[in-house]
Design a protein around this motif. Structure first.
Motif, mmCIF file in Angstrom:
data_model
loop_
_atom_site.group_PDB
_atom_site.id
_atom_site.type_symbol
_atom_site.label_atom_id
_atom_site.label_comp_id
_atom_site.label_asym_id
_atom_site.label_seq_id
_atom_site.Cartn_x
_atom_site.Cartn_y
_atom_site.Cartn_z
ATOM 1 N N ALA A 407 0.996 -1.103 0.014
ATOM 2 C CA ALA A 407 0.145 -0.175 -0.008
ATOM 3 C C ALA A 407 1.344 1.451 -0.466
ATOM 4 O O ALA A 407 0.319 2.428 -0.609
ATOM 5 C CB ALA A 407 -0.913 0.212 1.341
ATOM 6 N N ASN A 408 1.916 0.954 0.906
ATOM 7 C CA ASN A 408 2.797 2.450 0.773
ATOM 8 C C ASN A 408 3.720 2.555 -0.577
ATOM 9 O O ASN A 408 3.478 3.598 -0.784
ATOM 10 C CB ASN A 408 3.715 2.089 1.840
ATOM 11 C CG ASN A 408 3.502 2.309 3.409
ATOM 12 O OD1 ASN A 408 1.806 2.995 3.037
ATOM 13 N ND2 ASN A 408 3.756 2.004 4.119
ATOM 14 N N ASP A 409 4.238 1.402 -1.042
ATOM 15 C CA ASP A 409 4.243 1.784 -2.550
ATOM 16 C C ASP A 409 3.543 2.250 -3.336
ATOM 17 O O ASP A 409 4.683 2.691 -4.530
ATOM 18 C CB ASP A 409 5.326 0.308 -2.624
ATOM 19 C CG ASP A 409 6.203 -0.515 -1.645
ATOM 20 O OD1 ASP A 409 7.285 0.173 -1.401
ATOM 21 O OD2 ASP A 409 6.688 -1.813 -2.090
ATOM 22 N N ARG A 410 2.758 2.092 -3.349
ATOM 23 C CA ARG A 410 1.276 2.086 -4.192
ATOM 24 C C ARG A 410 1.692 3.485 -4.324
ATOM 25 O O ARG A 410 1.834 4.664 -5.324
ATOM 26 C CB ARG A 410 0.370 1.564 -4.549
ATOM 27 C CG ARG A 410 -1.430 1.990 -5.185
ATOM 28 C CD ARG A 410 -2.121 0.810 -5.068
ATOM 29 N NE ARG A 410 -2.355 0.952 -3.519
ATOM 30 C CZ ARG A 410 -3.118 0.111 -3.362
ATOM 31 N NH1 ARG A 410 -3.076 -1.184 -3.923
ATOM 32 N NH2 ARG A 410 -3.100 0.593 -2.198
ATOM 33 N N ARG A 411 1.173 4.017 -3.054
ATOM 34 C CA ARG A 411 1.399 5.667 -2.977
ATOM 35 C C ARG A 411 2.123 6.818 -3.672
ATOM 36 O O ARG A 411 2.315 7.133 -3.664
ATOM 37 C CB ARG A 411 0.543 5.324 -1.215
ATOM 38 C CG ARG A 411 0.917 7.103 -0.895
ATOM 39 C CD ARG A 411 -1.220 7.582 -1.002
ATOM 40 N NE ARG A 411 -0.863 9.388 -1.258
ATOM 41 C CZ ARG A 411 -1.949 9.346 -2.258
ATOM 42 N NH1 ARG A 411 -2.715 8.873 -2.428
ATOM 43 N NH2 ARG A 411 -2.138 10.967 -1.497
ATOM 44 N N ILE A 412 3.224 5.923 -3.183
ATOM 45 C CA ILE A 412 4.982 6.082 -3.033
ATOM 46 C C ILE A 412 4.764 7.023 -4.676
ATOM 47 O O ILE A 412 5.072 7.474 -5.707
ATOM 48 C CB ILE A 412 5.995 5.758 -2.811
ATOM 49 C CG1 ILE A 412 5.730 6.313 -0.737
ATOM 50 C CG2 ILE A 412 6.913 6.881 -3.289
ATOM 51 C CD1 ILE A 412 7.415 4.525 -0.835
ATOM 52 N N ALA A 413 4.570 5.710 -5.987
ATOM 53 C CA ALA A 413 4.448 5.757 -6.594
ATOM 54 C C ALA A 413 3.507 6.875 -7.339
ATOM 55 O O ALA A 413 3.743 7.075 -8.501
ATOM 56 C CB ALA A 413 4.259 4.058 -7.476
#
Length: 421
Positions: A407-413
């Motif tokens: 979820a954090n990786d998706r948000r950062i991208a």
């Protein structure tokens, strides 16, 4: 950092599940009609009904008491209690969120908020609300036009289940053309690297990580230390000082204590303080010691041999075979967000990397700063030819941590694809 990107919009339109079985089980419950309604969970609905019936019962008791004694002093507080119970019941049962072709309509106690569909699944953010009475409650926020709005529902006890529920809702909206995924980086099953992500979206650049801090790359060895977190340290100090002032008569004794505080002592000379007070005092002192220790001692040392994570003891980890061993985690407290880089060690344990923590009121800023710190660590190793990326995505064995990580990786991208820094 390597992310588990790759996928096509068609895959989502066919109901592809980025998180496997839990996604499919959630999507199987979705209605086939043109709208979806999400209400609070069964426990919340039962609580709302209980509140309503409790309020009605209280008013019936008040009516009986008033008939027997119109001047009874207990009728007023009972009426107030009945009103509160009715208010709580209505507040719980009224909450719902409607998803349809026109957007998202979240109804609270007094008003209904109408939102358009976000431009990406990353526009749905699952956060942990620390305002729960017994435990943190995962809730969903929707970002549209740069503003976040919290939805009344769905709300589930598990963040993993709530992420899967939002995945199912997003897939449902894509399949009906209500929403459109504009971010090229979509999740795929584990083990697939980012190499072919551009094949389906050649016109949209993929910016996966913030740039590394070039000033730090020149240092060898590189020592990373966290800045003091005054938001958590100052309240701890204030509480501890207040408790010490209350406990001061115990140090002075009854003979040297001012007469104004003589009442705090019993006849045998012991202090009139409960054991809970002393437990709170010891806990506050321990929290302060931990905070000071984190500021003074905790750090990370990068060398050609690997990473030395200095916490209570020093843990040495060799350079991992992939940048996907580094990821970002976050937590909320005191109205702020702390995000930091974490490292997956060869045994499969998730280790916090000291010196990479970022504290901010805005979660996006904290996530980007922690991602930049992780990228700096990896590029430091690459620049010295001690770190090599084999292009494979390595997942965390702990499902809850892996779910948070994705979820954090998706948000950062998502933030990077829109040049939000």
């Amino acid at each position: 950092m390597t992310y588990p990107w790759q996928g096509t919009q068609d895959g989502f339109e066919r109901g592809a599940a980025p998180y496997g079985g839990s996604q499919r089980s959630a999507s199987s419950r979705l209605q086939v009609s043109g709208s979806l309604v999400r209400r609070p969970g069964a426990a919340s609905l039962v609580a709302g009904v209980v509140f309503l019936f409790g309020g009605l019962i209280v008013f019936s008791i008040v009516q009986t008491l008033h008939a027997a004694d119109p001047e009874s002093p207990v009728t007023v507080p009972l009426c107030a209690g009945g009103v509160i119970l009715l208010f709580l019941g209505v507040a719980v049962l009224r909450r719902r969120t409607l998803f349809d072709a026109h957007g998202i309509h979240s109804r609270g106690l007094l008003r209904t908020v109408h939102l358009s569909w976000p431009d990406s699944r990353a526009g749905f953010i699952v956060v942990t609300d620390a305002g729960g009475k017994h435990a943190p409650v995962p809730v969903v926020e929707v970002e549209t036009a740069g503003k976040r709005t919290r939805l009344s529902a769905p709300r589930l006890s598990s963040r993993t289940r709530l992420e899967a529920e939002v995945d199912a809702i997003w897939s449902w909206a894509l399949a009906r053309g209500y929403a459109r995924e504009t971010m090229p980086a979509l999740f795929s099953p584990q083990g697939v690297g980012p190499r072919n992500v551009q094949n389906e979206y050649p016109a949209v650049p993929v910016l996966r990580t913030p740039p590394a801090d070039q000033t730090l790359l020149a240092h060898e060895p590189l020592i990373l230390k966290d800045k003091p977190n005054w938001h958590g340290l100052i309240p701890n100090i204030v509480i501890l000082v207040f408790l010490c002032i209350l406990a001061l008569p115990a140090v002075l004794g009854p003979e040297r204590t001012p007469q104004a505080f003589a009442g705090v002592f019993r006849e045998d000379g012991t202090l009139r303080l409960s054991s809970g007070f002393w437990i709170l005092l010891v806990a506050s002192a321990g929290g302060l010691v931990v905070s000071v220790h984190r500021i003074v001692r905790e750090h990370t040392i990068l060398s050609r041999e690997g990473l030395a994570l200095v916490v209570w003891r020093t843990l040495r980890v060799a350079w991992p075979p992939s940048s996907s061993y580094f990821f970002v985690r976050s937590r909320r407290y005191f109205g702020h967000v702390e995000a930091s880089a974490w490292l997956l060690d060869p045994a499969g344990l998730a280790l916090r990397v000291p010196g990479t923590a970022c504290f901010s009121k805005h979660e996006d800023q904290a996530l980007l700063a922690a991602a930049a710190a992780a990228q700096t660590i990896w590029e430091w190793g690459v620049s010295r030819a001690v770190a090599y990326d084999d292009g494979t995505y390595y997942s965390v064995p702990d499902d809850a941590i892996e779910q948070e990580r994705r979820a954090n990786d998706r948000r950062i991208a998502y933030l990077m694809s829109r040049d939000i820094m």
